[in-house]
Design an enzyme around this catalytic site. Structure first.
Site: not given
Ligand code: DGL
Length: 283
Positions: A70, A206
């Protein structure tokens, strides 16, 4: 022992899929913090606390290494946890463990340089530079992690980040391709207006953007190279285990999927991220 993979929700399955394909014999446990997703707009302190809780759950389940799949957690929580929490936790646990993020591998792929490299100061103008555009959540953009870390090691790359706060909610609400294309086009144009030209290369910073990579590709000038985080992270993790034989990824090919949200079979969106049907167990 096993490899833990943590994400705010299900977008990290795009990264997880690449890790599993790269290390098929390893045992994997994926934890989706769906009860608290999304992280992208949360205050930093909350992201740190939630990420620490996720890591503890995965270490409890036998992980030797936790990969934060993430960007928001990697950008905001990783360094804090490595510096302030992990050393004491490791001692209390009595075995070697580590937490890794997905931003280091992305930066290594973007710069071609290992994490340790620090650049000499240079004073080039933006027209002469290799301009990297990073598309990410508001939290990752605000952290300026890509700008700061790339500047430390390669100053002939100028980094411009563009927050795309509508994209995660739109993807999760199953928005149509036309609406997504309009939103992506708006973010690409906003970035272009700030730079004065299109970026030379782009990072989809992301987890969710991986499944709309074609929409980004269409909004950017034809042939703009894109750094894909799943492949970059899989490369880095494989090299990491070669350098760290004391950390055991397991050999049983186990696959466990946990969620803090609703267990059971998952919907079409999750299947798109993972690339097939999937059942979550309660975390
Ligand atoms: N997994 C998050 C990222 O890669 C995107 C989803 C979220 O905002 O939790 O930043």
């Amino acid at each position: 022992m096993s490899i833990g993979v943590f994400d705010s929700g299900v977008g990290g399955l795009t990264v997880h899929r690449a890790l599993v394909n790269r290390l098929p014999q390893a045992d994997f446990i994926y934890l989706a913090d769906q009860a608290n997703a999304p992280y992208g707009g949360r205050p930093g302190e909350e992201v740190v606390n939630l990420t620490r809780a996720g890591c503890e759950r995965l270490f409890d389940a036998g992980a030797s290494v936790v990969v934060l799949a993430c960007n928001t957690a990697s950008a905001i929580a990783l360094r804090r946890l490595q510096q302030t929490w992990l050393p004491g936790y490791r001692k209390a646990l009595g075995r070697p463990v580590n937490v890794l993020g997905i931003i280091v591998p992305t930066i290594e792929a973007a710069t071609g340089l290992p994490w340790e490299h620090e650049a000499e100061r240079r004073g080039d103008k933006v027209e002469q530079l290799d301009v990297l555009g990073v598309f990410s959540t508001q939290g990752t953009t605000n952290s300026r992690v890509y700008e700061i870390e790339i500047d430390k090691r390669k100053q002939d790359i100028a980094v411009f980040s563009q927050a795309c706060p509508d994209l995660v909610p739109m993807i999760e609400a199953d928005a149509g391709a036309v609406d997504l294309a309009k939103a992506v086009e708006g973010y690409v144009q906003a970035l272009k207006n700030r730079i004065g030209r299109y970026p030379d290369r782009a990072v989809l910073g992301c987890t969710h953007y991986e499944i709309i990579a074609d929409i980004f590709r269409a909004a950017l000038p034809a042939g703009t190279p894109m750094i894909q985080q799943p492949a970059a992270t899989a490369d880095a993790l494989e090299r990491y285990f070669e350098r760290h034989p004391e950390l055991d990824p397991g050999t049983g090919g186990g696959r466990v999927f946990l969620t803090t949200g609703e267990p059971g079979p998952q919907n079409a969106l999750v299947q798109t991220f993972w690339g097939g049907p999937l059942r979550f167990e309660a975390a």
